[in-house]
Structure formats: structure tokens, C-alpha cells
Design an enzyme around this catalytic site. Structure first.
Site, short mmCIF file in Angstrom:
data_model
loop_
_atom_site.label_atom_id
_atom_site.label_comp_id
_atom_site.label_asym_id
_atom_site.label_seq_id
_atom_site.Cartn_x
_atom_site.Cartn_y
_atom_site.Cartn_z
N THR A 1 0.75 -1.43 0.04
CA THR A 1 0.03 0.08 -0.18
C THR A 1 0.80 1.48 0.02
OG1 THR A 1 -1.80 1.10 1.47
CG2 THR A 1 -0.06 -0.17 2.61
N ASP A 2 0.26 2.45 -0.60
CA ASP A 2 0.94 3.74 -0.47
C ASP A 2 1.03 4.25 0.95
OD1 ASP A 2 -1.75 4.21 -0.02
OD2 ASP A 2 -1.67 5.80 -1.65
N GLU A 3 0.21 3.62 1.83
CA GLU A 3 0.07 4.14 3.18
C GLU A 3 1.49 3.84 3.96
OE1 GLU A 3 -3.33 3.38 5.65
OE2 GLU A 3 -4.63 3.46 3.79
N TYR B 1 -2.14 -0.65 10.94
CA TYR B 1 -2.28 -1.41 9.60
C TYR B 1 -0.97 -0.76 8.93
CZ TYR B 1 -3.47 -1.85 4.55
OH TYR B 1 -3.28 -1.93 3.18
N LYS C 1 2.02 -3.39 7.39
CA LYS C 1 2.23 -3.46 5.90
C LYS C 1 3.86 -3.23 5.88
CE LYS C 1 0.12 -4.65 2.95
NZ LYS C 1 -0.27 -5.93 2.20
P1 NAD Z 1 -9.50 -7.72 1.97
O1 NAD Z 1 -9.61 -7.44 3.32
O2 NAD Z 1 -10.84 -7.36 1.08
O3 NAD Z 1 -9.17 -9.43 1.89
C1 NAD Z 1 -8.12 -10.02 2.50
C2 NAD Z 1 -8.18 -11.35 2.21
O4 NAD Z 1 -7.17 -12.02 2.97
C3 NAD Z 1 -9.68 -12.09 2.63
O5 NAD Z 1 -9.93 -12.86 1.82
C4 NAD Z 1 -9.07 -12.71 4.08
O6 NAD Z 1 -9.89 -13.93 4.41
C5 NAD Z 1 -7.77 -13.14 3.64
N1 NAD Z 1 -6.87 -13.43 4.82
C6 NAD Z 1 -6.69 -12.59 5.92
N2 NAD Z 1 -5.92 -13.20 6.64
C7 NAD Z 1 -5.64 -14.40 6.08
C8 NAD Z 1 -4.64 -15.32 6.77
N3 NAD Z 1 -4.11 -15.01 7.77
N4 NAD Z 1 -4.52 -16.32 5.83
C9 NAD Z 1 -4.97 -16.48 4.92
N5 NAD Z 1 -5.86 -15.41 4.18
C10 NAD Z 1 -6.21 -14.55 4.92
O7 NAD Z 1 -8.28 -6.82 1.26
P2 NAD Z 1 -8.10 -6.16 -0.13
O8 NAD Z 1 -8.59 -4.75 0.25
O9 NAD Z 1 -8.53 -7.06 -1.10
O10 NAD Z 1 -6.42 -6.05 0.19
C11 NAD Z 1 -5.63 -7.01 -0.43
C12 NAD Z 1 -4.33 -6.56 -0.33
O11 NAD Z 1 -4.24 -5.32 -1.04
C13 NAD Z 1 -4.02 -6.35 1.03
O12 NAD Z 1 -2.37 -6.76 1.35
C14 NAD Z 1 -3.79 -4.84 1.28
O13 NAD Z 1 -2.96 -4.36 2.06
C15 NAD Z 1 -3.33 -4.44 -0.28
N6 NAD Z 1 -3.82 -3.05 -0.61
C16 NAD Z 1 -5.10 -2.74 -0.63
C17 NAD Z 1 -5.66 -1.38 -1.36
C18 NAD Z 1 -7.41 -1.33 -0.98
O14 NAD Z 1 -7.47 -0.11 -1.48
N7 NAD Z 1 -8.10 -2.19 -0.73
C19 NAD Z 1 -4.73 -0.67 -1.69
C20 NAD Z 1 -3.47 -0.96 -1.72
C21 NAD Z 1 -2.96 -2.33 -1.15
O1 DAU Z 2 -4.22 4.00 0.36
C1 DAU Z 2 -4.42 2.34 0.17
C2 DAU Z 2 -5.41 1.89 1.36
O2 DAU Z 2 -6.71 2.37 1.29
C3 DAU Z 2 -5.19 0.64 1.55
O3 DAU Z 2 -3.91 -0.03 1.78
C4 DAU Z 2 -6.28 0.04 2.73
O4 DAU Z 2 -6.06 -1.37 2.82
C5 DAU Z 2 -7.50 0.38 2.38
O5 DAU Z 2 -8.47 0.09 3.36
C6 DAU Z 2 -7.53 2.14 2.00
O6 DAU Z 2 -7.20 2.53 3.26
P1 DAU Z 2 -8.16 4.02 3.96
O7 DAU Z 2 -7.99 4.15 5.24
O8 DAU Z 2 -7.63 5.05 2.88
O9 DAU Z 2 -9.59 3.53 3.26
P2 DAU Z 2 -11.09 3.95 3.85
O10 DAU Z 2 -11.97 3.27 2.84
O11 DAU Z 2 -11.10 3.14 5.32
O12 DAU Z 2 -11.09 5.27 4.11
C7 DAU Z 2 -10.90 6.17 2.78
C8 DAU Z 2 -10.88 7.68 3.49
O13 DAU Z 2 -12.32 7.92 3.99
C9 DAU Z 2 -10.16 7.98 4.79
O14 DAU Z 2 -9.36 9.38 4.62
C10 DAU Z 2 -10.99 7.77 5.89
C11 DAU Z 2 -12.21 8.30 5.28
N1 DAU Z 2 -13.68 7.57 5.71
C12 DAU Z 2 -13.65 6.07 5.75
C13 DAU Z 2 -14.86 5.74 6.27
C14 DAU Z 2 -14.80 4.06 6.60
C15 DAU Z 2 -14.54 8.55 6.30
O15 DAU Z 2 -14.29 9.63 6.22
N2 DAU Z 2 -15.58 7.84 6.71
C16 DAU Z 2 -15.67 6.33 6.71
O16 DAU Z 2 -16.74 6.03 7.28
#
Ligand code: NAD
Ligand code: DAU
Length: 360
Positions: free
Chosen positions: A139-141, A164, A168
Site C-alpha cells: 500500500t501507499d500508506e 495497519y 504493511k
Molecule cells: P480484503 O480485506 O478485502 O481481503 C483480504 C483477504 O485476505 C480476505 O479474503 C481474507 O480472508 C484473507 N486473509 C486474511 N488473513 C488471512 C490469513 N491469515 N491467511 C489467509 N488468508 C487471509 O483486502 P483487500 O482490500 O482485497 O486488500 C488486498 C491486499 O491489497 C492487502 O494486502 C492490502 O494491504 C493491499 N492493498 C489494498 C488496497 C485497497 O485499497 N483495498 C490498496 C493497496 C493495497
Molecule cells: O491507500 C491504500 C489503502 O486504502 C489500503 O492500503 C487499505 O487497505 C484500504 O483500506 C484503504 O485505506 P483507507 O483508510 O484510505 O480507506 P477507507 O476506505 O477506510 O477510508 C478512505 C478515506 O475515507 C479515509 O480518509 C478515511 C475516510 N472515511 C472512511 C470511512 C470508512 C470516512 O470519512 N468515513 C468513513 O466512514
């Protein structure tokens, strides 16, 4: 990678991005086979892959298990001789990491470490194949928060703010260390916020779409002026296919959409799209009236924005979808999949898992 008929281990393939990746990759690469290892936490749902076309589902094998189970992962390597690993499995929600960080250390740090260990054991026993890849999806975080100007690059120092992003960051360091120390051909990608089909409704975009539809309050943290860079999940998945095939071992590639928005602007845009779809006049700003500014998230990063120069210039990838177009598609997907939403919310899908996967 040198071969075309790859057998890949995907971890976390029942989650949001993992399931989209499996769909995208199996459709785009007819010779690939994928073994999908997922522990099915609250965020994992095998129903996310129910719509795989037959030509793809015959090349997908689901295994219910935990990435921390080294014996299981070793066994899968022995059985399938993977050409690569694409590692999505993680605890992914920042708010949950604030309430309970330990699960994040367990899966994101310990789990990644165990997966690296199994990968290294297999890779060495197989004679250190040059084409093997361990692609770590991050992630960019990890880069922390930006001021109003500038972009994250691959050289930006790590400065994570939440449990989180700290977990990561730790996993990224382990992945790079396994390249530098043992030569394991690893690649790291750091991506901005994704949105699209099958995203669990705890995250901003699906939460807001569903609350707008149900005319519930729209909770915006703090002043709503935090900025995120949004990327359609299909674009992310195509970038990962590109990195897997052409990325170089030891390298990091940043991935992003170039679509920066404040949270309040994003919520307003979603209100307008949903109102339009439901035949309301967006000029009346119907749904916007549901916005509530609520207590801010602790340690809330102010702005994320990322430079994709490296992946664009080195590998030729850039996003295909505009924010407006892909957000509209996403709203339509949720409108057409309220059955999925209900299953995810009620826990009904867990019964479905029991019926369909109890013998694995
Ligand atoms: P998600 O939470 O939707 O899915 C995570 C999956 O991992 C689930 O299916 C869960 O059952 C599985 N999992 C969790 N713990 C496990 C374990 N111990 N063993 C096996 N499986 C397990 O997550 P996502 O949003 O699809 O993100 C996927 C990846 O991409 C993550 O590594 C996250 O950090 C990264 N990422 C997400 C975003 C985003 O915006 N969602 C952005 C950048 C990077
Ligand atoms: O940047 C990549 C990341 O993006 C991933 O690594 C994470 O897995 C993914 O969950 C996401 O993280 P964020 O914290 O940015 O996503 P989230 O959807 O939780 O929130 C997006 C923005 O919106 C953040 O600034 C918090 C805000 N927010 C979120 C929720 C759930 C609100 O204002 N209200 C809300 O109810």
C-alpha cells in the site's frame, strides 16, 4: 517471467482485490492456473468468485487455510511447484487496526514472514529458478502523509501512521530483505486506494453507496478534506499482471490512479451518481443532506498521492479507467448485487461456505 503456462499461488484471493485479480488474470491469460489460499476471515468470501466463467473456474482451485500455516504452504508448494506467488492476504482495514492491532501483526507480519520462508525453501530446493516471482501487494500508506504538494515515489522514506500501515511496512521490509539476503526474486508494489466490485462495505466507497441507497447518515471523518488517490480495482489487477510478467526482482513499483479527491468531494460525487441512477434530480442535492461530519480517525493521514512514472516508463502500464466512469460502474454493480451485500452483512455467506467448502 519466461513461461506462459504459469501455476501461481494467490493468497487472499477470496477478498476484494484478490478475487478481482483472479477474475482478471484467468480471463487475460488462458494458460494460467491459480491456487487460491484464503483463511476466509470476515473479509473473505468464496462467493466473490462465483461468477468466474467456466473457462476460468476450471483453472482455479480454492484452498481454505491460513498463510501462517507453514506446513500447509509447504505442502501446496510440493504439490503444485508454483512459478510464483501473488500475496494479497492481509488484514486491510485501518479502523480495525486501531481497535485491534494484534491481528494485523499476526497476518501481515508473521503471515508474510512464514510465506517467505516456505517460498524460499521451495525456490532453493527447485534449484533457484530465475523466473520465479514473489509479488507482494502493498500500500501507499507505508509512506505516511503528504502536505498539499508533491507525490510519493519509490524512494520516499517509510513513515507509517496506523497499526495497519506499520504492519504493511514491516512486511515490505521482510520481502525486500529476502531478496537482498537470500536472492529470492521478490517484487513489491505499493498502490493507492482501490474501489470496484466485491469491496467489503466497511470501506469508504461501498459504505457510502449503501448508506445513500438506504438513506442512512454518511459519516465523514473530521473536516472531510483528507485526500485520497483512487484507482479502479481492474486497473490495479492489470498492473499486477504486468509487474508479475515484466517486473524485475528486487524492484518496487508504485501504482495509482492519478485521481485525487477530498473525501467530502468523493461523497458528494457518489451522492450525485446514486441520485442520478434513481431518477432523482442531482441539482436538488437530495442525498448530500445525509452527510454528517463525525470524530476524526486517530492518526488520520491527510493526503496520499503517488507518482506512477516508474511503472509507466519501465513497464508501459497506466490506468485505463477514469474515476467518473469506473465509479458509475461500481455504483451499478452494487445496485445489481444487493443479494451479495445482504449475504456479506448478515453472515449468510458463512453458511454458504459451510455447504460448499466443508470438506477442504
Ligand atoms: P480484503 O480485506 O478485502 O481481503 C483480504 C483477504 O485476505 C480476505 O479474503 C481474507 O480472508 C484473507 N486473509 C486474511 N488473513 C488471512 C490469513 N491469515 N491467511 C489467509 N488468508 C487471509 O483486502 P483487500 O482490500 O482485497 O486488500 C488486498 C491486499 O491489497 C492487502 O494486502 C492490502 O494491504 C493491499 N492493498 C489494498 C488496497 C485497497 O485499497 N483495498 C490498496 C493497496 C493495497
Ligand atoms: O491507500 C491504500 C489503502 O486504502 C489500503 O492500503 C487499505 O487497505 C484500504 O483500506 C484503504 O485505506 P483507507 O483508510 O484510505 O480507506 P477507507 O476506505 O477506510 O477510508 C478512505 C478515506 O475515507 C479515509 O480518509 C478515511 C475516510 N472515511 C472512511 C470511512 C470508512 C470516512 O470519512 N468515513 C468513513 O466512514
Amino acid at each position: 517471467m519466461e513461461k506462459e503456462d504459469l501455476t501461481l499461488l494467490v493468497t487472499g484471493g477470496a477478498g476484494f482485490i484478490g478475487s478481482n485479480f483472479i477474475r482478471t488474470a484467468l480471463e487475460a491469460r488462458p494458460l494460467w492456473r491459480i491456487v487460491n489460499l484464503d483463511a476466509l476471515t470476515y473479509a473473505g468470501n468464496p462467493g466473490n468468485l462465483r461468477d468466474l466463467p467456466a473457462m476460468a473456474s476450471s483453472r482455479h482451485t480454492f484452498v481454505h487455510g491460513d498463510i501462517r500455516d507453514g506446513a500447509l504452504v509447504d505442502h501446496l508448494f510440493e504439490e503444485h511447484h508454483f512459478d510464483g506467488v501473488i500475496h494479497f492476504a492481509a488484514e486491510s482495514h485501518v479502523d480495525r487496526s486501531i481497535l485491534g492491532p494484534e491481528a494485523f501483526v499476526e497476518t501481515n507480519v508473521v503471515g508474510t514472514f512464514r510465506l517467505l520462508e516456505s517460498s524460499l525453501r521451495f525456490w532453493e530446493s527447485a534449484g533457484r529458478p530465475r523466473g520465479f516471482r514473489f509479488l507482494h501487494v502493498s500500500t501507499d500508506e507505508v509512506y505516511g502523509s503528504l502536505g498539499p504538494e508533491g507525490y510519493f515515489t519509490e524512494e520516499t522514506p517509510y513513515d507509517p501512521s496506523s497499526p495497519y500501515s506499520a504492519s504493511k511496512a514491516a512486511s515490505d521490509h521482510f520481502v525486500r530483505a529476502y531478496y537482498r539476503t537470500y536472492g529470492l526474486p521478490t517484487v513489491v508494489t505499493n498502490c493507492t486506494n482501490n474501489y470496484g466490485p466485491y469491496q467489503f462495505p466497511e470501506k469508504l466507497i461501498p459504505l457510502m453507496i449503501l448508506n445513500i441507497l438506504e438513506e442512512k447518515p454518511l459519516p465523514v471523518y473530521g473536516d472531510g478534506l483528507h485526500v485520497r488517490d483512487w484507482l479502479y480495482v481492474v486497473d490495479h489487477c492489470e498492473a499486477l499482471v504486468t509487474v508479475l510478467e515484466r517486473g524485475l526482482p528486487g524492484e518496487t513499483y508504485n501504482i495509482g490512479g492519478g485521481e485525487e479527491k477530498t473525501n467530502i468531494d468523493m461523497v458528494h460525487l457518489l451522492c450525485d451518481i446514486v441520485d442520478e441512477r434513481r431518477g432523482r434530480n442531482s441539482g436538488e442535492a437530495e442525498s448530500r443532506k445525509l452527510v454528517r461530519f463525525v470524530t476524526d480517525r486517530p492518526g488520520h493521514d491527510r493526503r496520499y498521492a503517488i507518482s506512477i512514472s516508474k511503472i509507466r516508463e519501465a513497464l508501459g502500464w497506466s490506468p485505463r479507467y477514469s474515476l467518473r466512469e469506473a465509479l458509475s460502474r461500481t455504483v451499478d454493480w452494487y445496485l445489481q448485487h444487493m443479494d451479495w451485500v445482504e449475504q456479506v452483512r448478515t453472515g449468510e455467506y458463512r453458511k454458504w461456505i459451510g455447504r460448499n467448502y466443508e470438506d477442504r
